[in-house]
Design an enzyme around this catalytic site. Structure first.
Site, PDB file in Angstrom:
ATOM      1  N   SER A  26       0.822  -1.206   0.000  1.00  0.00           N
ATOM      2  CA  SER A  26       0.000   0.000   0.000  1.00  0.00           C
ATOM      3  C   SER A  26       0.866   1.270   0.000  1.00  0.00           C
ATOM      4  O   SER A  26       0.822   2.073  -0.940  1.00  0.00           O
ATOM      5  CB  SER A  26      -0.921  -0.036   1.230  1.00  0.00           C
ATOM      6  OG  SER A  26      -1.643   1.162   1.360  1.00  0.00           O
ATOM      7  N   HIS A 106       5.197   4.479  10.190  1.00  0.00           N
ATOM      8  CA  HIS A 106       4.476   4.257  11.445  1.00  0.00           C
ATOM      9  C   HIS A 106       5.548   3.969  12.495  1.00  0.00           C
ATOM     10  O   HIS A 106       6.517   3.273  12.208  1.00  0.00           O
ATOM     11  CB  HIS A 106       3.508   3.078  11.279  1.00  0.00           C
ATOM     12  CG  HIS A 106       2.762   2.692  12.533  1.00  0.00           C
ATOM     13  ND1 HIS A 106       2.303   3.613  13.445  1.00  0.00           N
ATOM     14  CD2 HIS A 106       2.410   1.474  13.019  1.00  0.00           C
ATOM     15  CE1 HIS A 106       1.688   2.980  14.440  1.00  0.00           C
ATOM     16  NE2 HIS A 106       1.753   1.678  14.206  1.00  0.00           N
ATOM     17  N   GLU A 225     -29.281   0.130   6.358  1.00  0.00           N
ATOM     18  CA  GLU A 225     -29.359   1.098   7.453  1.00  0.00           C
ATOM     19  C   GLU A 225     -28.053   1.207   8.228  1.00  0.00           C
ATOM     20  O   GLU A 225     -27.596   2.308   8.514  1.00  0.00           O
ATOM     21  CB  GLU A 225     -30.475   0.629   8.415  1.00  0.00           C
ATOM     22  CG  GLU A 225     -31.513   1.612   8.792  1.00  0.00           C
ATOM     23  CD  GLU A 225     -31.654   2.816   7.901  1.00  0.00           C
ATOM     24  OE1 GLU A 225     -31.018   3.821   8.268  1.00  0.00           O
ATOM     25  OE2 GLU A 225     -32.375   2.782   6.888  1.00  0.00           O
TER      26      GLU A 225
END
Ligand code: NAD
Ligand code: MG
Length: 331
Positions: A26, A106, A225
């Site tokens: 990524s 990170h 929903e």
């Protein structure tokens, strides 16, 4: 708060630098392609003839096995998965040029002392606040994903300037680069993904879905929903905070939000959030995750499989198949 922009970049800091990007997933792919387009001499370090090796070559990048990529590099970006970084560092450490810069996206392995870099190295962090495909797309559109910047070792005296020049190369200064520390980036990142983004949001969705289905409503309606429509709300929050959401939802929805929301995420939830944060801060989470990975990750894979067995996944897959536009963006 210190925020750096394009005008703060010292263009000499990485001038003519050779950059080795370890990993082509990524972040690795996005960083390598953006840095190359920014004029840097980039080599991707990946396992010989693996999937990433072939992909990086196909996409026009120079590739080499990790140790070869690292030798001669002025900056090495460690962009393989966090639990793999320690072993990879040990594999390439001897090849690292004296005085080179070691960069992370990170802070996990530095903050939790899994990697103890040589004292002659600069050790910095440039953490884009978005996934790699966004880092790449924004760059191509002349924009940039904001980044966090931190320095944990400043052997050269130029560590911060080098990190900022790297952030500039991936497009980060267009979005703004925010000064932080390895501790702050690591602890907030872990807490955010556990309590709010990945852990919290998914539990909220799944428990809401279950509540409706157990009360006898159709799973399809419950899915729309509780899962599908979450995106609408998240987009509004992302674009304009609580205020923009208020502008776009009905008064009925707002009244329900204000009177019922705090009953769902109540004081006991917040108390638990504080406990989760403590476990991040005192290293309990890190130790547990490192031990799980080191012992082969069987429990982790079992839990992943279990997560996907939930009925919300079955009904979701069927409904999403009727909405082909949903995946167009990533195709
Ligand atoms: P990833 O899982 O997408 O990429 C992994 C790549 O590393 C693979 O494509 C492969 O090239 C290589 N690789 C995997 N296993 C390897 C091994 N055993 N030996 C050598 N190479 C190996 O990783 P990612 O999500 O891009 O994460 C890279 C770093 O970026 C991590 O520190 C992560 O925390 C950080 N980060 C990720 C994101 C994100 O959105 N994914 C965002 C910010 C920071
Ligand atoms: Mg979950």
């Amino acid at each position: 708060m210190r925020l750096y922009g394009q005008k703060d970049v010292d263009r000499k800091a990485l001038k003519g630098a050779r950059i080795a990007v370890l990993g082509y997933g990524s972040q690795g792919r996005a960083h390598a392609l953006n840095l190359k387009d920014s004029g840097f001499d980039v080599v991707v370090g990946v396992r010989k003839n693996g999937k990433s090796w072939k992909k990086a070559r196909r996409e026009g990048l120079a590739v080499a096995p990790p140790a070869a990529a690292v030798s001669g590099a002025d900056l090495v970006a460690m962009l393989v998965p966090d639990v793999v970084q320690k072993a990879l560092y040990l594999e390439v450490a001897a090849a690292l040029k004296k005085g080179a810069t070691l960069l992370f996206a990170h802070g996990f392995n530095i903050h939790f002392k899994q990697i103890r870099p040589r004292k002659d190295l600069d050790v910095v962090l440039i953490a884009p606040k978005g996934p790699g495909d966004l880092v790449r797309r924004q760059y191509q559109q002349g924009r940039g994903v904001p980044c966090l910047l931190a320095v944990s070792q400043n052997a050269s005296g130029h560590a911060r300037a080098r990190a900022l020049a790297y952030a500039h190369g991936i497009g980060g200064t267009r979005g703004g680069v925010l000064d932080t520390t390895f501790a702050e980036e690591t602890e907030t990142d872990l807490f955010g993904e556990q309590a709010v983004l990945c852990g919290g949001a998914t539990e909220l969705v799944v428990r809401g879905f279950e509540t409706l289905v157990e009360a006898g409503y159709q799973p399809e309606v419950a899915y729309y929903e509780c899962m599908h429509e979450l995106k609408l709300i998240v987009d509004l929050l992302h674009e304009g905070g609580l205020k923009k959401m208020h502008e776009f939802i009905s008064d009925t929805a707002k009244y329900g939000d204000l009177t019922r929301g705090p009953r769902i995420v109540n004081a006991s939830v917040k108390k638990e959030m504080k406990k989760v944060l403590k476990e991040v801060q005192n290293g309990k989470f890190a130790r547990q995750w490192i031990a799980e990975s080191a012992s082969g990750g069987r429990k982790f894979r079992r839990m992943l499989k279990q997560d996907l067995k939930h009925p919300v996944e079955k009904v979701g897959a069927a409904l999403r198949a009727r909405m082909p536009w949903l995946n167009a963006r990533r195709a």
